[in-house]
Every structure is written in C-alpha cells, then in structure tokens.
Design an enzyme around this catalytic site. Structure first.
Site, PDB file in Angstrom:
ATOM      1  N   ASP A 185       0.628  -1.049  -0.025  1.00 23.08           N
ATOM      2  CA  ASP A 185      -0.172   0.321  -0.161  1.00 23.08           C
ATOM      3  C   ASP A 185       1.069   0.965  -0.133  1.00 23.08           C
ATOM      4  O   ASP A 185       1.691   1.162   1.012  1.00 23.08           O
ATOM      5  CB  ASP A 185      -0.682  -0.284   1.193  1.00 23.08           C
ATOM      6  CG  ASP A 185      -2.185   1.014   1.601  1.00 23.08           C
ATOM      7  OD1 ASP A 185      -1.345   2.406   0.521  1.00 23.08           O
ATOM      8  OD2 ASP A 185      -3.288   1.510   1.629  1.00 23.08           O
ATOM      9  N   HIS A 186       1.474   1.811  -1.028  1.00 18.48           N
ATOM     10  CA  HIS A 186       1.928   2.881  -0.981  1.00 18.48           C
ATOM     11  C   HIS A 186       1.958   4.217  -0.541  1.00 18.48           C
ATOM     12  O   HIS A 186       2.750   4.802   0.252  1.00 18.48           O
ATOM     13  CB  HIS A 186       2.305   3.193  -2.365  1.00 18.48           C
ATOM     14  CG  HIS A 186       1.237   4.056  -2.914  1.00 18.48           C
ATOM     15  ND1 HIS A 186       0.119   4.407  -3.338  1.00 18.48           N
ATOM     16  CD2 HIS A 186       1.241   5.330  -2.983  1.00 18.48           C
ATOM     17  CE1 HIS A 186      -0.853   5.079  -3.749  1.00 18.48           C
ATOM     18  NE2 HIS A 186       0.462   6.117  -3.938  1.00 18.48           N
ATOM     19  N   HIS A 248      -5.766   2.896   1.046  1.00 14.36           N
ATOM     20  CA  HIS A 248      -5.356   4.086   1.628  1.00 14.36           C
ATOM     21  C   HIS A 248      -5.781   4.438   2.542  1.00 14.36           C
ATOM     22  O   HIS A 248      -5.048   5.141   3.487  1.00 14.36           O
ATOM     23  CB  HIS A 248      -4.978   4.970   0.641  1.00 14.36           C
ATOM     24  CG  HIS A 248      -4.390   4.640  -0.946  1.00 14.36           C
ATOM     25  ND1 HIS A 248      -3.288   3.025  -0.518  1.00 14.36           N
ATOM     26  CD2 HIS A 248      -4.688   5.031  -1.071  1.00 14.36           C
ATOM     27  CE1 HIS A 248      -3.037   3.068  -2.070  1.00 14.36           C
ATOM     28  NE2 HIS A 248      -3.971   3.765  -2.735  1.00 14.36           N
TER      29      HIS A 248
HETATM   30  C1  BG6 Z   1      -3.739   5.116  -6.675  1.00  9.18           C
HETATM   31  C2  BG6 Z   1      -5.050   4.513  -7.044  1.00  9.18           C
HETATM   32  O1  BG6 Z   1      -3.887   3.943  -5.059  1.00  9.18           O
HETATM   33  O2  BG6 Z   1      -2.973   6.049  -5.738  1.00  9.18           O
HETATM   34  C3  BG6 Z   1      -5.389   6.395  -7.887  1.00  9.18           C
HETATM   35  O3  BG6 Z   1      -5.343   3.533  -7.539  1.00  9.18           O
HETATM   36  C4  BG6 Z   1      -4.915   7.607  -7.191  1.00  9.18           C
HETATM   37  O4  BG6 Z   1      -6.700   6.051  -8.683  1.00  9.18           O
HETATM   38  C5  BG6 Z   1      -3.029   6.898  -6.210  1.00  9.18           C
HETATM   39  O5  BG6 Z   1      -4.865   8.217  -8.133  1.00  9.18           O
HETATM   40  C6  BG6 Z   1      -3.278   8.418  -5.069  1.00  9.18           C
HETATM   41  O6  BG6 Z   1      -2.324   8.201  -4.935  1.00  9.18           O
HETATM   42  P1  BG6 Z   1      -1.252   9.406  -4.387  1.00  9.18           P
HETATM   43  O7  BG6 Z   1       0.671   9.321  -4.231  1.00  9.18           O
HETATM   44  O8  BG6 Z   1      -1.471  10.643  -5.536  1.00  9.18           O
HETATM   45  O9  BG6 Z   1      -2.226  10.128  -3.418  1.00  9.18           O
END
Ligand code: BG6
Length: 502
Positions: A185-186, A248
């Site tokens: 989960d980045h 997230h």
């Molecule tokens: C991803 C989603 O996991 O996270 C995307 O699939 C979203 O839809 C993105 O845009 C948002 O990531 P960040 O790091 O730009 O907030």
C-alpha cells in the site's frame, strides 16, 4: 559518502517490466536508491514482459521514465550508465509454464558469478487477474521454498471484495510463507505518513490528549485534482471506495487511531493496526445512507479548462454507476475512541490536490475572557498534511498585540520545506524494505481482509441500490452536496486546507 548498511545481494524480477508502474515508479525509485547508495553491492534488476525488447532498447525506454518521473533526473555524472549495467530484460510469456525455468537459470548464473545466494524478489506489477497464475507458477519453483531469501511483492488491488481477497490470500499463503509475501500500500511508504507514528509515539505531549476526552472528531481527506486518467479498464470495476478507502484511507486511520506499539517489530505494529480495523463499528445495511455518500463528477471547468464528465471518459459506460467520490463516517468502538466520529472522504477532479488528517479538539471547558475577546475564537486543531504540503500545523489561540484583550487563532507549523528533492518517494522506502526483508510497512493477510470487512456493507448496499443522481458534483468543487450534509448534521464542516503561507 554515506555510511549505512546496504541490503544483501538481490535480484529483482519485475513482472510487468514493460508496464506503466515500472516505467513511472519502480525504476525511478530503484535509480534513486542507487544514487543514495542504498542498493546492494551486488544487484540485478530483470524486467519481465511479453513485449519484445533488446536489452539496449529496454534501458532506453526506462531511462525516459527516469527523465520524466524521477525526483532526480537522468544524468548524474555517469551514474545512469552504471545503474543500467544492472538492468536486464527477459521476454517471457507469463502463461507459458516452461519458460519459468529461465528464471531459475538466471538466478543460478548470478549465484555462480557472485559466489553467494542472493535475495530473489518477484515484483508482480501486473493486472490483478494475472496475479494468481503467475504466483502459482512461481510457487512451484524450488527457489521459492527458501523462506528467508525469496519474496513476492503484490500490488493493489488486493482482491475485489472480501471473498476474493480471502481467496487470493489462501492461494498465496498456500504457496509462500506469510513472511515472504509483501502486499503493497504505497501510502505507507510516504514520509509524512510514517511521521504520524513519530509524532504520536516519540513525543510525550500528544498521547495524553489523544482520546475521546479531548478530541471532538477526526477528518481524513484524500482529494485529487486529476480525473480518471485513461484508467477505465480498472476503475470502472473499482470506484473510489475500493480504490482509495479500503486501503490508503483505512491505513491512515489505523495510524491515527492505533494504540502505542511496544516495539517496532513488524508484527507488533500490524497487530495494533488490525485492532483498529476490528474495532470499527460495522455499518448496518439499513444505515448506510446515514453514514456514506457517493458521487460522480460531471463535465465542467477545472482551473479555467473545460473537462469532460466521468461518463464521457474513454471506455466508461454512458450510464456508469461507478463512484469517483466517497465519504464515510466511521466509529471506532474501543475505550480510546468511543463516540468520536472519523469522517473520511476522497474524490477525483476535486478543487485541490490535498491529503490531510485533521484532529479537531474539543472546546476549552469554560471561557473567562470578555466576549469581545472571542470574536474569532476557535478550538484547537492539529493538522497533518500528507501531500502536496508536507507539514504539521497546530492551531491555538493567541492574544492579538495591543492594549485590548482580543484573541486570534494562530498556526504553529512544522514543514519539510525545501526537502522535496531529498525526500524519498514511497516506492523507494518500500523497495528498500523488501530487499531488507522488513514487512512493517506492508499489509498482512488478516489486515487486508479486516479492511474489506469494514467496507463490505457499503459496497453491497451501493451495488444493490443504484444511485439516481449521478453525476452529482462539479469538477473543481469539494464533492457532492450530500457529503456536506453528512457531516453538517453532526454540527461539523469539512476542513479544506488552504496552503500554508510561505
Ligand atoms: C492509487 C489509486 O492507489 O493511488 C489512484 O489507484 C490514485 O486512483 C492514487 O490516484 C493516489 O496516489 P497518490 O500517491 O498520488 O496520492
């Protein structure tokens, strides 16, 4: 010259090596780790894909990705060339069982060359429907039996609902030990997200008031200013609740709501997070409309530019019911949080890109100041900005200088200003952790399932009760009116963060 312990020798096989994630995120992350001397002394990165590439063409393609997406661009005194000496390409049809032997051969060749058995990491940056079959084939390789050095990394989406996530977990845990499986989960790799733990547990100041006695409510916003970005194939079957809330946002909520861990051991941290998920009050189907709001953006204007509505996007059904916005009110039923609402929301094409967590404290118990002192009196608030601002703000009352007793709310701000270039991207942190075998920032099987369990009543209700009012919010807005009503009926309002004045 940096002095830190590098991870052991590693080979990273990236399935989806010619795909977008590798191009935009993984290779730039690995390159930055290389620049910062975090890559192992001996390493090899092997892109795996169906597209035909010579090694040279593949490297040129990835260099373009670095130039476009890396926090530090291509040329760094010949480092690019050195980095790409470690990058190879293996054309392989993931559906062709026999070709997996080439992976084993590659590992054996490196083993001979380096004189040690390296970590072998399989990164599955592929469409979710390909994950089971690739995992199945990898699971039959002898080298996957080595629990200490072979790892598999799985990208989101992890399942489509509770049942499919459970099935995927069963398949993976049948083939690999849990400690070999790294579910990404980045958000957990983001510097500011990790800082929530530092703020809460490295300071004596906050924890004593971090509970229902002092906190009125908590808000979590993950607003995006981008729209669908040509991802209909995935997003039409996902929607905002699955795409952002299940993973997230619930992860952020766990960080904010968890009990203090007794150590930084991976399982200890993850246990404390699962406790939060398990304590979230199940939303009854008949109450979903009271606790959750969905939205879809219409055509309109975004910062002076005309934009099309969600239903007009390429490959989106003209009557699509997919939500591009979701807001939910949760309660956490434990001693710390009983009665404190957690309002969360996320949406695409919103007025401003802003991810932040706001802790709204209760009012001071009595107010002895003269009434004119209190013109702009506000209760205390702590805001943790995750992105694009990276700061922590505490709002408190201060006396306006002068002969009268007038109080104003002021902000005290800590920010990471100027450190943009030096702040590692989430994927750098996470890839380094995989090489080091540290699973703290990854999702454990039970955690993923507990998160699905939380949102299932909403998903199921939304699927059976189709929205009648889509599209229901304008681009460049803060989402549908109903979302304002969701929070207003409790006497609150969404907090939209103005950028901190520089
Ligand atoms: C991803 C989603 O996991 O996270 C995307 O699939 C979203 O839809 C993105 O845009 C948002 O990531 P960040 O790091 O730009 O907030």
């Amino acid at each position: 010259m940096q002095h830190h312990k590098r991870p052991p020798a590693s080979i990273l096989f990236i399935f989806g090596g010619s795909g977008d994630l590798n191009y935009r995120k993984l290779t730039p992350a690995l390159y930055n780790l290389f620049l910062d001397e975090w890559m192992p002394e001996q390493f090899s990165i092997v892109g795996i894909g169906r597209t035909e590439y010579t090694a040279e063409a593949y490297r040129t393609h990835l260099l373009e990705g670095i130039q476009n997406f890396s926090r530090r661009k291509g040329e760094q005194n010949g480092h690019v060339k050195k980095f790409f000496e470690h990058v190879n390409y293996l054309q392989l049809d993931a559906g062709d069982v026999a070709s997996y032997a080439r992976i084993t051969e590659y590992v054996q060749a490196k083993e001979t060359e380096w004189g040690i058995h390296p970590n072998v990491i399989f990164y599955l940056a592929v469409a979710p429907q390909l994950v089971p079959s690739i995992a199945q084939e990898l699971g039959t390789l002898n080298l996957c039996k080595d629990k200490a050095t072979t790892r598999i990394v799985i990208e989101k989406p992890f399942g489509h609902d509770l049942a499919s996530a459970h099935e995927l977990n069963a398949l993976l845990t049948g083939l690999f030990a849990e400690e070999q499986i790294f579910r990404i989960d980045h958000y957990l790799g983001k510097e500011t997200v990790q800082n929530i733990l530092a703020l809460r547990f490295a300071n004596a100041l906050f924890e004593p008031v971090w509970n229902r006695h002092y906190i009125d409510h908590i808000q979590i916003t993950a607003a995006e200013s981008v729209g669908l970005e040509d991802r209909a194939g995935y997003y039409e079957h996902s929607g905002a609740l699955r795409d952002m809330v299940q993973n997230h946002i619930l992860q952020l909520m766990c960080m904010v709501a968890m009990e203090a861990p007794v150590s930084f051991d991976a399982n200890e941290i993850r246990n404390k997070k699962v406790d939060v998920l398990n304590a979230i009050r199940p939303i009854r189907r008949e109450d979903v409309h009271e606790s959750a709001v969905r939205g879809q953006y219409s055509a309109g204007w975004m910062k002076g530019k005309q934009v099309i509505g969600y239903r007009d996007e390429k490959n989106v059904a003209p009557e699509s019911k997919t939500e591009t916005y979701a807001a939910v009110k949760f309660y956490v039923d434990n001693w710390r949080w009983q009665g404190v609402p957690f309002y969360v929301r996320t949406g695409k094409l919103m007025h401003q890109k802003s991810t932040h967590v706001t802790i709204q404290f209760k009012d001071a118990p009595t107010f002895a100041f003269p009434s004119e002192a209190a013109e702009s009196w506000r209760s205390n608030r702590l805001t943790i900005s995750i992105q694009p601002e990276m700061d922590i703000r505490i709002r408190f009352q201060a006396k306006r200088p002068g002969q009268t007793m007038t109080l104003d709310p002021v902000n005290m701000t800590f920010n990471y200003e100027g450190s943009d270039d030096h702040t590692p991207e989430a994927y750098e942190t996470l890839l380094l952790d995989v090489m080091e075998g540290d699973a703290t920032l990854f999702m454990r099987a039970d955690q993923v399932e507990a998160a699905w369990k939380v949102i299932m009543p909403i998903l199921e209700t939304w699927e059976t009760r189709q929205p009648q009012d889509f599209p229901n919010y304008n681009p460049d807005s803060w989402g549908p009116e109903d979302a304002d009503a969701l929070i207003a009926k409790d006497g609150h309002a969404w907090i939209n963060l103005p950028p901190e004045k520089k």
